[in-house]
Design an enzyme around this catalytic site. Structure first.
Site, short mmCIF file in Angstrom:
data_model
loop_
_atom_site.label_atom_id
_atom_site.label_comp_id
_atom_site.label_asym_id
_atom_site.label_seq_id
_atom_site.Cartn_x
_atom_site.Cartn_y
_atom_site.Cartn_z
N ASP A 170 0.87 -1.17 0.00
CA ASP A 170 0.00 0.00 0.00
C ASP A 170 0.91 1.23 0.00
O ASP A 170 2.12 1.13 0.23
CB ASP A 170 -0.88 -0.04 1.25
N ASP A 222 -4.93 5.80 -4.27
CA ASP A 222 -4.65 7.19 -4.64
C ASP A 222 -4.77 7.40 -6.14
O ASP A 222 -4.73 6.46 -6.93
CB ASP A 222 -3.22 7.57 -4.22
N ASN A 265 -8.62 -1.29 4.30
CA ASN A 265 -8.68 -1.50 2.84
C ASN A 265 -7.56 -2.40 2.35
O ASN A 265 -7.54 -2.79 1.18
CB ASN A 265 -8.66 -0.16 2.10
#
Length: 1245
Positions: free
Chosen positions: A448, A728, A889
């Site tokens: 991530d 993002d 997430n």
């Protein structure tokens, strides 16, 4: 080197800014209109359009628990037993309870083939006709193994019980019988009205009804969901805010909520509330999700919509997968191989016994045993007898030894001070004990971004004003320095102590008030934003829509332009020493299409001015021809971009009164239109956002965690590929890729459109091949990037769905359902997969292409897409994968990978709770893999090779002995030696090698990442090593049997008697075996400690001590039938001839091994051997020189991401005046009285 970039933004492909959820979408979320148009053939009559019926089968009635147990909401769980479809709020993660622990745990343990085998063996040993060994030789080790494993499982499950109990017993106020009563979380049900207070965790997914804040605003912290600690705001409906404040009003509340079924989408909720014959729309802004925390809100009321397992956070958890290492799987296959060998050997010896009995045994009168059994039956019994005798080929203590080693290795990870993060008092934590050696075999890391690679802290680093760049270390006079001290902001009582700026000349310029552009620059930063401020105990608390905005407003504050307060139509700032209030005429908010925001203000002197900030790509298109410093600002932007800073351009324009009045009328008309309001507003905004005058640009650093670039570089040298999977936007993800040196300037970057094109060409070529050659012929695929050079791949979630046919699959299903018929077969031209094989080939192509790249970044991807990418690589590359993340997430991705790592600390703990390993900083990953992982792999491989060897050497002596005992299942050793050989005589040295051995120390392991490669390639333990251990064991057993056999053949002792009895022979072979296997592990030990030396010598000493005790007359008197080797040891071992035999046996067994090891390390040394040889030299050398910084002048510039939230700000909230607090009467205070609390994360999913 120039870098070709394929931009997909202008294409007809998917929107890069939109996060796709097609993998989780319900069919009615897809656009039915467009699909209907494409389905209908030209000229065909359109079917009558029926109104779209709501599929909202989830109905919640407020304050009515009985409603949810009606028959229509029941579902069958087992046979005729039915249960409500609405989950209770209790969660359960444990596996056992008091009643089920013993049977369930034993059932699970006996699913392991070896345990089941030994249980069958124990049953065989109870049968007198075939029992050749006492039952306790198998029962003792089996009970020991089962007990240790059961205790470990029990401890793990008790921890889960405690955690579940703690969560389920949290307290919350629930409206029962007309008043709020304290209740435990597990008793909450769907439809309950609850009251939550500040700092409470939210117990379920709740519809916000009202709160203590104006207009039912409620602030929540979502750290448990996404790892981000900044605040988000939620808002109740106006009707519930006005009518549901009192307890009595809430008790009479009887609304019916109709909404979507429980799902895992964190970014979406749709439903309606039917109350008092009116319908009100509901969306995600009205929902408080389980796992979040109430902040800055004294209390709020809500209605439970989803509880327990139905909540979004629980739905996002994914399936808990049982993870096993590659070595585990290999070990099981090897145990099966040993089973087969055992059966073959036993069958061969049984056949031998049959022939022997027919030819010799039945004719020798002295061998008659009184049983009239034929040769075949005796051979059958002999087969089972040899199964028992040779059972130690399958080592029962193998599994328990492996568990002990893994437990020890896990403790070493927990105790490693170099992975301890003192700032948050967070040590590394191995949350599982079964995967340590897999850490030494990782090929792909999926990471991530936010909170994992970055700190999610924005810092104002540099700026350019009127063509002049500021930010490098400079004196007040403008003299550049190599190293400087941070600016002293003590002259400003509002300054933030944490803010650091190195350029003293800019502060001097501002304080001198000589440069109007510089003053206007910071005035713009203090005015043009959507930051909200509230008074809290003489503190001004900022709530920023994104960390970027917070950083810019904080920078303005430090330079003397302090944002103090705002109302619905005014903004008050402090300009140096003077407080000024501006009238806000319009706020033109940011969105992802506009990439800018503007504010129109009337100054106290009546002048109207528009301030604007945004991405350089959109600002430069709107600049006035008279605007100065365009080129110098562009050059500065390019330099900032090369330094991977996030940039924003600042500009302004003066607006005449007449122009504003005319524009304001158009703006008002657009703001009340009912159709396509956003597009209408955007068109109006365009009319006034032109002819702008450029002031300069800001450069913000999204701070990486310490050591990230170095860690990535080191892991890359170890041939580990790192993929970044993030929610993002593309620009931000690419920017961070360059910051952490995952992407470099010499890489050729490929985007979604280019990738799709290459894959489509490959697919078309495959379709054009003849069917037989295309589908059946296996050939090495051609590379996608044949040209030399490094490649990188950046793909968005939308393109990922497009490439892997995910979205098309959903749309086809929707069309099928609407038309009520089967779809025609695909034509090769329609871009659809023709069948499952073609879809699978497309996925393989994508994985092959991605794996050819040096770096892969997937942005705007959903949690489920992250997991899908990981599973694709696992499936098609058969690679060992590791996922690392810090938020809920990331949970699905963490559970899907072979190893999941959670980043822990002050942020959310969801990722940590689902992970196998946890620590506080990304940089510790290199130590986890290159040190602990590599050591664990080497130790486990060495342990397994030796363990198989020592058991083959031990067991096969029976095989050679059978040729001289009529294949009669007679054992070559004493019974008690067989029982405790693996427990005491040979276990401790190999256990210590499995726990402590290391070929090189930790510093050299990090200095030479290439040492990691053997683990990835599985070189240290495979079938080749297994058969080497087998043949080594066969050789040792031959020597151990036949040298004593030859020595005993024609021998005379000192006392004139021949020491050729069976018991003396058993003592000599056993003594030779114990000494040989213990010295053999000494030859394989790379890292000697006192403990290792003590274990080797101690094991030999224990053997002799126990043997003399077991062979003593005293114990024979007490247990005459069990201990039958009376005096055998003392009688045999007082003969020097037999000591010479033992020494000769041991010497001949070990000499070939010593020679082979010497030749191997001299002629064919491995990387590890070479490092070991020069270890002293390397240890004395200094650390490697640090790499040069990423920014190198003279290289081609790269456009950086603009620093801005991709979600809307608070403009609607501000302009409506709904959340504005009363302006504080008094302001001011000490230097640290203003603190910034960012409010809505820019890259929040």
């Amino acid at each position: 080197m120039s870098r070709r970039r394929v931009d997909s933004q202008g294409s007809l492909g998917p929107d890069d800014e939109v996060m796709p959820y097609s993998d989780d979408e319900t069919d009615d979320e897809l656009d039915p209109a467009s699909d209907a148009e494409t389905e209908a053939p030209p000229g065909a009559p359109h079917p009558p359009l029926e109104p779209k019926t709501s599929e909202a089968s989830w109905k919640v009635k407020a304050n009515d628990r009985a409603y949810h147990h009606l028959p229509e909401f029941q579902r069958k769980v087992f046979l005729c037993i039915k249960k409500s479809k609405y989950s209770g709020n209790a969660i359960k993660t444990y596996k056992y309870n008091v009643l089920t622990f013993l049977p369930l745990n034993l059932f699970e343990q006996f699913k392991r083939a070896a345990n089941l085998y030994f249980l069958g063996l124990l049953i065989l040993q109870v049968i007198p006709q075939i029992s050749t060994l006492p039952w306790y030789t198998t029962l003792v080790p089996l009970v020991l193994v089962l007990s240790i494993t059961a205790m470990k499982d029990l401890v793990d499950d008790l921890a889960r019980h405690r955690m579940d109990k703690e969560i389920n017993n949290r307290k919350c106020e629930v409206l029962l019988d007309g008043r709020f009563q304290e209740s435990k979380w597990r008793h909450i049900q769907v439809g309950d009205v609850v009251r939550l207070k500040k700092n409470d965790f939210i117990p379920a997914d709740i519809l916000l009804l009202s709160s203590s804040n104006p207009n039912s605003l409620c602030y929540v912290e979502t750290a448990e969901l996404d790892g981000e600690t900044n605040l988000k705001f939620k808002m109740g409906l106006r009707v519930t805010d006005e009518r549901l404040q009192e307890e009595s009003q809430l008790a009479r509340f009887d609304a019916l909520i109709e909404c979507e079924e429980p799902n895992n989408r964190l970014d979406k909720f749709t439903g309606t509330m039917l109350w008092r014959r009116e319908r009100y729309p509901l969306d995600l802004d009205n929902m408080l999700l389980r796992g979040c925390k109430i902040r800055n809100t004294d209390f709020c009321h809500g209605l439970v919509i989803f509880a327990g397992a139905d909540t979004k956070i629980m739905r996002n958890g994914g399936k808990t997968r049982f993870k096993r290492t590659k070595i585990d799987e290999l070990m099981n296959y090897m145990v099966y191989t040993i089973f087969v060998l055992l059966i073959l050997v036993a069958a061969g010896l049984a056949i031998g016994h049959t022939f022997w009995y027919e030819e010799i045994g039945s004719k020798a009168w002295y061998l008659y045993d009184g049983k009239d059994e034929d040769a075949s039956y005796r051979g059958f019994l002999s087969f089972w007898g040899y199964i028992i005798v040779l059972n130690t080929m399958v080592p029962i203590s193998l599994y328990v030894s492996v568990e002990v080693i893994r437990l020890g290795q896990s403790k070493f990870i927990n105790w490693d001070l170099q992975m301890y993060f003192p700032e948050k008092d967070t040590p590394a934590k191995a949350r599982t004990t079964t995967l340590n050696e897999q850490l030494g075999q990782i090929e792909y890391i999926f990471s991530d971004k936010t909170g994992t690679l970055t700190q999610n802290i924005m810092a104002f680093k540099k700026c350019t004003i009127s063509g002049q760049t500021y930010g490098d270390p400079t004196t007040a006079e403008g003299v550049s320095l190599d190293r400087g001290r941070p600016v002293d902001f003590s002259w400003n009582r509002y300054a933030d102590r944490k803010f650091q700026f190195m350029d003293h000349s800019l502060v001097a310029l501002i304080r001198s008030r000589k440069d109007k552009d510089a003053l206007e620059f910071f005035k713009l930063l203090s005015l043009c934003h959507t930051v909200m401020v509230e008074q809290k105990e003489d503190d001004l608390v900022y709530q920023a829509a994104s960390p970027d905005e917070g950083a810019l407003v904080t920078a303005a504050r430090n330079f003397g332009y302090v944002f103090l307060s705002r109302t619905q139509d005014t903004i008050t700032i402090r300009e140096m020493d003077q407080e000024t209030t501006y009238e806000m005429l319009a706020l033109l908010d940011f969105n992802s299409d506009r990439k800018r925001m503007s504010i129109i203000l009337r100054a106290p002197d009546g002048r109207i001015r528009l301030y604007c900030k945004g991405a350089d790509t959109v600002i430069y298109e709107r600049l006035s021809p008279n605007s100065r410093h365009k080129q110098s600002t562009q050059d500065a932007l390019d330099r900032f971009a090369n330094e991977t800073l996030r940039t924003l351009c600042l500009c302004y324009r003066d607006v005449s009164r007449d122009e504003y009045d005319a524009w304001a009328r158009k703006h008002k008309d657009a703001s009340v239109t009912m159709t396509d309001r956003e597009a209408a507003l955007d068109r109006v905004y365009e009319q006034i956002e032109n002819n702008l005058m450029l002031l300069g640009a800001t450069a913000i650093e999204d701070k990486l965690q310490d050591g990230v670039p170095e860690t990535i570089a080191k892991l890359a040298k170890a041939d580990i590929k790192i993929w970044v999977l993030t929610g993002d936007k593309k620009e931000t993800a690419e920017n961070i890729g360059f910051s952490c040196e995952l992407l470099t300037d010499d890489m050729q970057i490929h985007y979604g459109e280019d990738i799709n094109e290459k894959l489509t060409v490959r697919q078309a070529n495959r379709r054009n091949e003849p069917l037989s050659s295309g589908r059946n012929r296996k050939k090495a695929p051609e590379p996608f990037f044949p040209q030399p050079g490094k490649n990188a791949l950046i793909i968005t979630g939308g393109w990922l769905n497009e490439i892997l046919y995910e979205k098309k699959k959903k749309r086809r299903r929707l069309r099928l359902r609407r038309l009520g018929k089967r779809a025609p077969p695909n034509s090769p031209q329609d871009g659809q997969p023709q069948d499952d094989w073609e879809k699978e080939m497309r996925q393989i192509d994508f994985v092959d292409m991605a794996c050819e790249c040096e770096a892969v970044i997937c942005c705007r991807v959903t949690p489920k897409q992250k997991a899908n990418v990981v599973s694709l690589v696992k499936k098609y590359k058969k690679a060992v994968t590791l996922s690392i993340g810090d938020g809920a997430n990331d949970v699905n991705m963490i559970k899907t990978a072979d190893i999941g790592v959670g980043i822990s600390g002050q942020e959310g703990m969801q990722a940590v709770m689902s992970s196998d390993y946890a620590f506080a900083q990304f940089r510790y990953l290199q130590r986890l893999l290159l040190v602990h992982g590599r050591w664990s792999y080497i130790r486990m491989c060495k342990f397994l090779r030796y363990f198989f060897y020592k058991n083959f050497a031990f067991t096969l002596v029976h095989f050679w002995y059978s040729f001289f005992s009529g294949y009669s299942s007679q054992v070559a050793y004493e019974d008690w030696f067989i029982t405790i050989y693996n427990v005491l005589y040979s276990s401790l040295p190999v256990l210590l090698v499995g726990l402590l051995d290391q070929d090189v120390n930790d510093k050299l392991s990090l200095k030479f990442p290439k040492l990691y490669l053997p683990g990835q390639q599985g070189l240290l333990f495979n079938y080749k090593n297994f058969f080497i251990s087998l043949f080594h064991g066969i050789f040792t057993s031959l020597i151990i049997f036949f040298i004593p056999y030859g020595a005993f053949l024609q021998t005379m002792g000192q006392d004139g008697e021949a020491p050729s009895d069976y018991q003396s022979f058993a003592v000599v072979t056993a003594s030779s075996l114990v000494i040989t296997v213990n010295l053999q592990i000494s030859l394989d030990t790379s890292y000697w400690t006192f403990v290792n030396c003590f274990a080797v010598l101690g094991s030999i000493a224990i053997y002799f001590g126990i043997m003399f005790d077991i062979h003593s007359a005293g114990i024979h008197v007490i247990f005459p039938s069990i201990f039958t080797f009376t005096g055998a040891a003392s009688n045999a071992l007082r003969q020097p001839y037999l000591w010479l035999t033992i020494i000769l046996t041991v010497g001949i067994s070990l000499l070939p091994v010593i020679c082979i090891q010497f030749l191997h390390k001299t002629i064919w040394p491995s990387v590890g051997d070479k490092v070991q040889r020069h270890r002293k030299k390397y240890e004395m050398e200094e650390e490697e020189k640090k790499k040069p910084p990423a920014f190198q002048r003279g290289q081609r510039s790269r456009r950086s991401a603009y620093a801005f939230s991709h979600s809307r700000g608070y403009a609607d909230l501000i302009s409506s005046g709904r959340s504005i607090r009363r302006r504080p009467a008094a302001r001011g205070g000490p230097q640290d009285s203003i603190r910034e609390v960012p409010h809505r994360e820019a890259e929040n999913i």
